[in-house]
Design a protein around this motif. Structure first.
Motif, PDB file in Angstrom:
ATOM      1  N   ARG A 129       0.845  -1.199   0.000  1.00  0.00           N
ATOM      2  CA  ARG A 129       0.000   0.000   0.000  1.00  0.00           C
ATOM      3  C   ARG A 129       0.876   1.243   0.000  1.00  0.00           C
ATOM      4  O   ARG A 129       1.976   1.228   0.536  1.00  0.00           O
ATOM      5  CB  ARG A 129      -0.927   0.004   1.232  1.00  0.00           C
ATOM      6  N   TYR A 130       0.329   2.325  -0.560  1.00  0.00           N
ATOM      7  CA  TYR A 130       1.089   3.562  -0.707  1.00  0.00           C
ATOM      8  C   TYR A 130       0.314   4.726  -0.081  1.00  0.00           C
ATOM      9  O   TYR A 130      -0.916   4.739  -0.103  1.00  0.00           O
ATOM     10  CB  TYR A 130       1.358   3.830  -2.198  1.00  0.00           C
ATOM     11  N   PRO A 131       1.039   5.721   0.463  1.00  0.00           N
ATOM     12  CA  PRO A 131       0.389   6.817   1.194  1.00  0.00           C
ATOM     13  C   PRO A 131      -0.504   7.677   0.297  1.00  0.00           C
ATOM     14  O   PRO A 131      -0.207   7.910  -0.873  1.00  0.00           O
ATOM     15  CB  PRO A 131       1.563   7.649   1.726  1.00  0.00           C
ATOM     16  N   ALA A 132      -1.599   8.155   0.907  1.00  0.00           N
ATOM     17  CA  ALA A 132      -2.531   9.047   0.199  1.00  0.00           C
ATOM     18  C   ALA A 132      -3.253   9.914   1.226  1.00  0.00           C
ATOM     19  O   ALA A 132      -3.264   9.610   2.424  1.00  0.00           O
ATOM     20  CB  ALA A 132      -3.527   8.230  -0.616  1.00  0.00           C
ATOM     21  N   GLN A 161     -12.603   1.022   3.129  1.00  0.00           N
ATOM     22  CA  GLN A 161     -12.603  -0.364   3.627  1.00  0.00           C
ATOM     23  C   GLN A 161     -12.828  -1.349   2.469  1.00  0.00           C
ATOM     24  O   GLN A 161     -12.158  -2.380   2.382  1.00  0.00           O
ATOM     25  CB  GLN A 161     -13.690  -0.535   4.687  1.00  0.00           C
ATOM     26  N   GLN A 162     -13.750  -1.026   1.586  1.00  0.00           N
ATOM     27  CA  GLN A 162     -14.024  -1.880   0.425  1.00  0.00           C
ATOM     28  C   GLN A 162     -12.799  -2.012  -0.483  1.00  0.00           C
ATOM     29  O   GLN A 162     -12.602  -3.042  -1.117  1.00  0.00           O
ATOM     30  CB  GLN A 162     -15.183  -1.301  -0.391  1.00  0.00           C
ATOM     31  N   MET A 163     -11.987  -0.959  -0.519  1.00  0.00           N
ATOM     32  CA  MET A 163     -10.800  -0.944  -1.394  1.00  0.00           C
ATOM     33  C   MET A 163      -9.569  -1.538  -0.701  1.00  0.00           C
ATOM     34  O   MET A 163      -8.455  -1.428  -1.211  1.00  0.00           O
ATOM     35  CB  MET A 163     -10.471   0.502  -1.814  1.00  0.00           C
ATOM     36  N   ASP A 164      -9.772  -2.120   0.488  1.00  0.00           N
ATOM     37  CA  ASP A 164      -8.670  -2.719   1.247  1.00  0.00           C
ATOM     38  C   ASP A 164      -7.603  -1.687   1.611  1.00  0.00           C
ATOM     39  O   ASP A 164      -6.416  -1.983   1.693  1.00  0.00           O
ATOM     40  CB  ASP A 164      -8.041  -3.878   0.461  1.00  0.00           C
ATOM     41  N   ALA A 165      -8.046  -0.448   1.819  1.00  0.00           N
ATOM     42  CA  ALA A 165      -7.136   0.612   2.248  1.00  0.00           C
ATOM     43  C   ALA A 165      -7.052   0.616   3.779  1.00  0.00           C
ATOM     44  O   ALA A 165      -7.934   0.102   4.467  1.00  0.00           O
ATOM     45  CB  ALA A 165      -7.623   1.971   1.757  1.00  0.00           C
ATOM     46  N   VAL A 166      -5.975   1.201   4.296  1.00  0.00           N
ATOM     47  CA  VAL A 166      -5.778   1.285   5.748  1.00  0.00           C
ATOM     48  C   VAL A 166      -5.691   2.752   6.149  1.00  0.00           C
ATOM     49  O   VAL A 166      -4.841   3.498   5.634  1.00  0.00           O
ATOM     50  CB  VAL A 166      -4.486   0.554   6.171  1.00  0.00           C
ATOM     51  N   ILE A 167      -6.591   3.181   7.036  1.00  0.00           N
ATOM     52  CA  ILE A 167      -6.572   4.571   7.513  1.00  0.00           C
ATOM     53  C   ILE A 167      -5.486   4.714   8.576  1.00  0.00           C
ATOM     54  O   ILE A 167      -5.469   3.979   9.560  1.00  0.00           O
ATOM     55  CB  ILE A 167      -7.939   4.983   8.066  1.00  0.00           C
ATOM     56  N   ILE A 211      -3.100   2.766   0.344  1.00  0.00           N
ATOM     57  CA  ILE A 211      -3.921   1.969  -0.580  1.00  0.00           C
ATOM     58  C   ILE A 211      -3.040   1.372  -1.672  1.00  0.00           C
ATOM     59  O   ILE A 211      -2.015   1.964  -2.041  1.00  0.00           O
ATOM     60  CB  ILE A 211      -5.043   2.861  -1.188  1.00  0.00           C
ATOM     61  N   GLY A 212      -3.430   0.206  -2.180  1.00  0.00           N
ATOM     62  CA  GLY A 212      -2.692  -0.429  -3.268  1.00  0.00           C
ATOM     63  C   GLY A 212      -2.816   0.365  -4.557  1.00  0.00           C
ATOM     64  O   GLY A 212      -3.835   1.009  -4.800  1.00  0.00           O
TER      65      GLY A 212
END
Length: 204
Positions: free
Chosen positions: A137-140, A157-163, A178-179
């Motif tokens: 995952r990459y920062p955003a 959450q649906q996009m498998d991102a991490v807050i 996020i990827g």
């Protein structure tokens, strides 16, 4: 560059006797050189008095050529550590470490015999090794209104991102990871959700 790869999620131990020598092979998750050193120290403590503690690790992605290492630990050069590393690299698994403990049994194996002995347990263990998929995952960043927050969080959450962080002021600033393959879809979904007003910023 790989966007995702398999990493170990459990440890494996394989024990063999080869021409009177006892070989105990350990496979484990290893995401840094420091983690590798800690595991090696623990094995030396738990298995004292062995003649050799040969080792290899790939601490990054399976194709990483920097975060790797190996040691023959006193065995003839190239007879243990490098063959062990080659087996790990050939398994297409990242963040994996291996240590093979040898209790010498009095019979010399020769270089070819040592190569086979030090890789035998690893080959068996890698077949059994439970793995999980690691998503890079990459920062955003994203700036949204309070009224949009719940929908945005659900979408991430649906996009498998991490807050990673949320800052609450006049509006909400969200820092997340996020990827790469999800980035375009996230932009489209946020635009649909907000009639084009929500635009995430991705770090290169």
């Amino acid at each position: 560059m790989l966007e995702s790869y398999s990493v170990p999620c459990e440890d494996i131990v394989i024990e063999e006797e080869i021409k009177h020598s006892r070989f105990i092979s350990f496979l484990f998750h290893c995401d840094s050189f420091d983690k590798f050193k800690l595991v090696l120290t623990d094995i030396k403590r738990d298995y004292p008095g062995a003649s050799h503690y040969c080792s290899a690790f790939v601490a990054g992605a399976p194709d990483d050529s920097v975060l790797i290492g190996s040691s023959d630990d006193g065995e003839p050069a190239g007879s243990a550590g490098r063959p062990m590393l080659a087996v790990l690299q050939g398994a297409n698994i990242g963040e994996v470490g291996a240590v093979v403990v040898r209790y010498y049994g009095g019979t010399k194996l020769g270089v070819g015999g040592l190569v086979r002995a030090y890789t035998s347990g690893l080959r068996q263990g890698l077949v059994q090794l439970p793995t999980r998929l690691k998503q890079l995952r990459y920062p955003a960043k994203l700036h949204c209104d309070y009224a949009q927050l719940r929908d945005v969080e659900h979408l991430l959450q649906q996009m498998d991102a991490v807050i990673i962080d949320k800052q609450f002021a006049a509006a909400v600033d969200i820092v997340f990871e996020i990827g790469r393959q999800q980035q375009a879809l996230l932009c489209e979904s946020l635009a649909t959700l907000s009639q084009g007003s929500l635009r995430p910023e991705f770090e290169l």
